[in-house]
Design a protein around this motif. Structure first.
Motif, PDB file in Angstrom:
ATOM      1  N   SER A 142      -2.890  -0.495  -7.102  1.00  0.00           N
ATOM      2  CA  SER A 142      -2.626  -1.883  -6.708  1.00  0.00           C
ATOM      3  C   SER A 142      -3.400  -2.896  -7.540  1.00  0.00           C
ATOM      4  O   SER A 142      -3.116  -4.092  -7.476  1.00  0.00           O
ATOM      5  CB  SER A 142      -2.979  -2.074  -5.233  1.00  0.00           C
ATOM      6  N   GLY A 181      -3.714   6.541  -7.151  1.00  0.00           N
ATOM      7  CA  GLY A 181      -4.302   6.356  -5.825  1.00  0.00           C
ATOM      8  C   GLY A 181      -4.590   4.893  -5.530  1.00  0.00           C
ATOM      9  O   GLY A 181      -3.774   4.020  -5.827  1.00  0.00           O
ATOM     10  N   PRO A 182      -5.754   4.565  -4.979  1.00  0.00           N
ATOM     11  CA  PRO A 182      -6.077   3.176  -4.612  1.00  0.00           C
ATOM     12  C   PRO A 182      -6.113   2.225  -5.810  1.00  0.00           C
ATOM     13  O   PRO A 182      -5.949   1.017  -5.648  1.00  0.00           O
ATOM     14  CB  PRO A 182      -7.471   3.303  -3.976  1.00  0.00           C
ATOM     15  N   SER A 199      -2.430  10.680  -1.328  1.00  0.00           N
ATOM     16  CA  SER A 199      -2.470   9.231  -1.582  1.00  0.00           C
ATOM     17  C   SER A 199      -1.322   8.499  -0.899  1.00  0.00           C
ATOM     18  O   SER A 199      -1.342   7.276  -0.788  1.00  0.00           O
ATOM     19  CB  SER A 199      -2.420   8.962  -3.094  1.00  0.00           C
ATOM     20  N   SER A 238       0.837  -1.205   0.000  1.00  0.00           N
ATOM     21  CA  SER A 238       0.000   0.000   0.000  1.00  0.00           C
ATOM     22  C   SER A 238       0.873   1.256   0.000  1.00  0.00           C
ATOM     23  O   SER A 238       1.824   1.339  -0.759  1.00  0.00           O
ATOM     24  CB  SER A 238      -0.955  -0.019   1.199  1.00  0.00           C
ATOM     25  N   GLN A 239       0.577   2.194   0.894  1.00  0.00           N
ATOM     26  CA  GLN A 239       1.329   3.449   0.915  1.00  0.00           C
ATOM     27  C   GLN A 239       2.757   3.283   1.418  1.00  0.00           C
ATOM     28  O   GLN A 239       3.555   4.211   1.313  1.00  0.00           O
ATOM     29  CB  GLN A 239       0.605   4.485   1.778  1.00  0.00           C
TER      30      GLN A 239
END
Length: 365
Positions: free
Chosen positions: A247, A243-244, A171, A37-38
């Motif tokens: 992934s 952003g999301p 983000s 993730s981040q």
């Protein structure tokens, strides 16, 4: 015995950068963000640190035996039959790598650009060009890869700069929303692809001119650091643009390049990113097949290693077709989950065994 063909220390360093950046500059961001993730950028830094340690081990072995490749050092330190046992997984994974790199080009072309063309057409065409490139020799490769690699890096950073106005830095937060474990899993993935793969350069370092050995370590570390910088830039760019969604996309940088739109003049430049993936993967595949040829030549004492290029390349093509016949999902699982573990067993473990055995034998001599 030193090979007849010789290249400079900085040429070898450039080959390392080309090999490490290769297909990873387009392929790494999506899976890495899916894992961490981040915290993907932290995972990348941890993997880079592991890559530095692997490179240090390769350079230590070269410093002790500057004129011998990994297989030759293994034969001197362990003997003939232990070397054969070590070489079996070492060679098998080289087949896997070369096949996988070219297969990835074919899958990319088939899924994004030429959907109706049979996959075998792409892979066979690339393998033919790879075989011809490898037959030209390492010196030729080190020269011909310079301009394509410069163009690739220029194109990638052009995309990064053109998208600067679309960045959403929020983000990047929170940095570790799910704790440390996902970050470590991301580091595990990035360590396996591409950093542990640099073990293959233990077969190439004898090609460096002896008078330039003192420049080798500096150049190789610089190449690895610049590779880490490039991967960090494209990963962060993917995160702040998509952003999301980052992934969920396999070729995330290709998708990022599709979003470039400046005053309806600069549009549809994803072909630039497609060129980057194809060119980078081709160069990495060529280096891998060259190492495969070298491994066979040193293991079985072939004087004319070039005669092995076309048979080995054809074997890689058949391996890739056999692998994809079992389904693309299995291929994705092998690359993202099993690759780091298998690479450690097939590459890093033999390197550590030979380095320890050679150091002990050197002290006892």
């Amino acid at each position: 015995m030193k090979p007849k063909e010789q290249i400079g220390a900085y040429q070898m360093s450039f080959l390392l950068f080309t090999f490490m950046t290769g297909s990873s500059i387009v392929n790494i961001p999506g899976p890495l963000i899916a894992y961490a993730s981040q915290g993907a950028w932290i995972s990348l830094l941890l993997a880079l640190a592991a890559g530095m340690a692997v490179l240090a081990c390769v350079l230590v072995l070269h410093r002790k035996y500057p004129s011998q490749s990994f297989i030759e050092v293994s034969r001197a330190a362990l003997g003939r039959w232990p070397t054969v046992l070590i070489a079996i997984p070492f060679i098998w994974f080289q087949f896997h790598m070369a096949s996988g790199i070219v297969l990835d080009i074919g899958l990319f072309m088939k899924s994004t650009l030429l959907r109706q063309t049979p996959l075998a057409i792409f892979t066979l065409s690339i393998f033919v060009v790879v075989a011809l490139t490898v037959r030209s020799g390492l010196e030729t490769m080190s020269r011909m890869f310079v301009m394509p690699m410069i163009l690739v890096i220029a194109f990638v950073f052009l995309v990064v700069l053109l998208l600067a106005g679309d960045y959403d830095v929020t983000s990047l937060q929170p940095i570790m929303p799910n704790g440390v474990k996902p970050v470590l899993l991301g580091a595990y993935f990035a360590y396996g692809f591409p950093y542990v793969e640099l073990v293959l350069f233990s077969m190439l370092l004898p090609y460096v001119r002896s008078q330039e050995h003192h420049l080798l370590a500096k150049g190789m570390y610089a190449a690895l650091l610049f590779n880490g910088f490039c991967l960090l830039c494209v990963t962060l760019c993917t995160m702040v643009v998509l952003g999301p969604m980052a992934s969920e996309l396999k070729y995330s940088m290709f998708v990022v390049s599709q979003t470039v739109d400046m005053m309806e003049v600069i549009q549809r430049i994803e072909s630039v990113m497609g060129f980057s993936l194809i060119a980078n993967s081709f160069m990495k595949a060529s280096i891998t097949v060259f190492v495969l040829k070298e491994t066979f030549s040193k293991l079985f004492s072939f004087r004319e290693g070039k005669l092995l290029v076309f048979p080995l390349t054809m074997a890689c093509f058949l391996f890739s077709m056999l692998f994809i016949s079992k389904g693309e999902a299995r291929w994705v699982n092998a690359v993202t989950v099993l690759h780091p573990l298998v690479a450690t067993v097939c590459y890093l473990l033999p390197l550590l065994i030979v380095t320890i055995a050679a150091s002990i034998r050197k002290k006892l001599a």
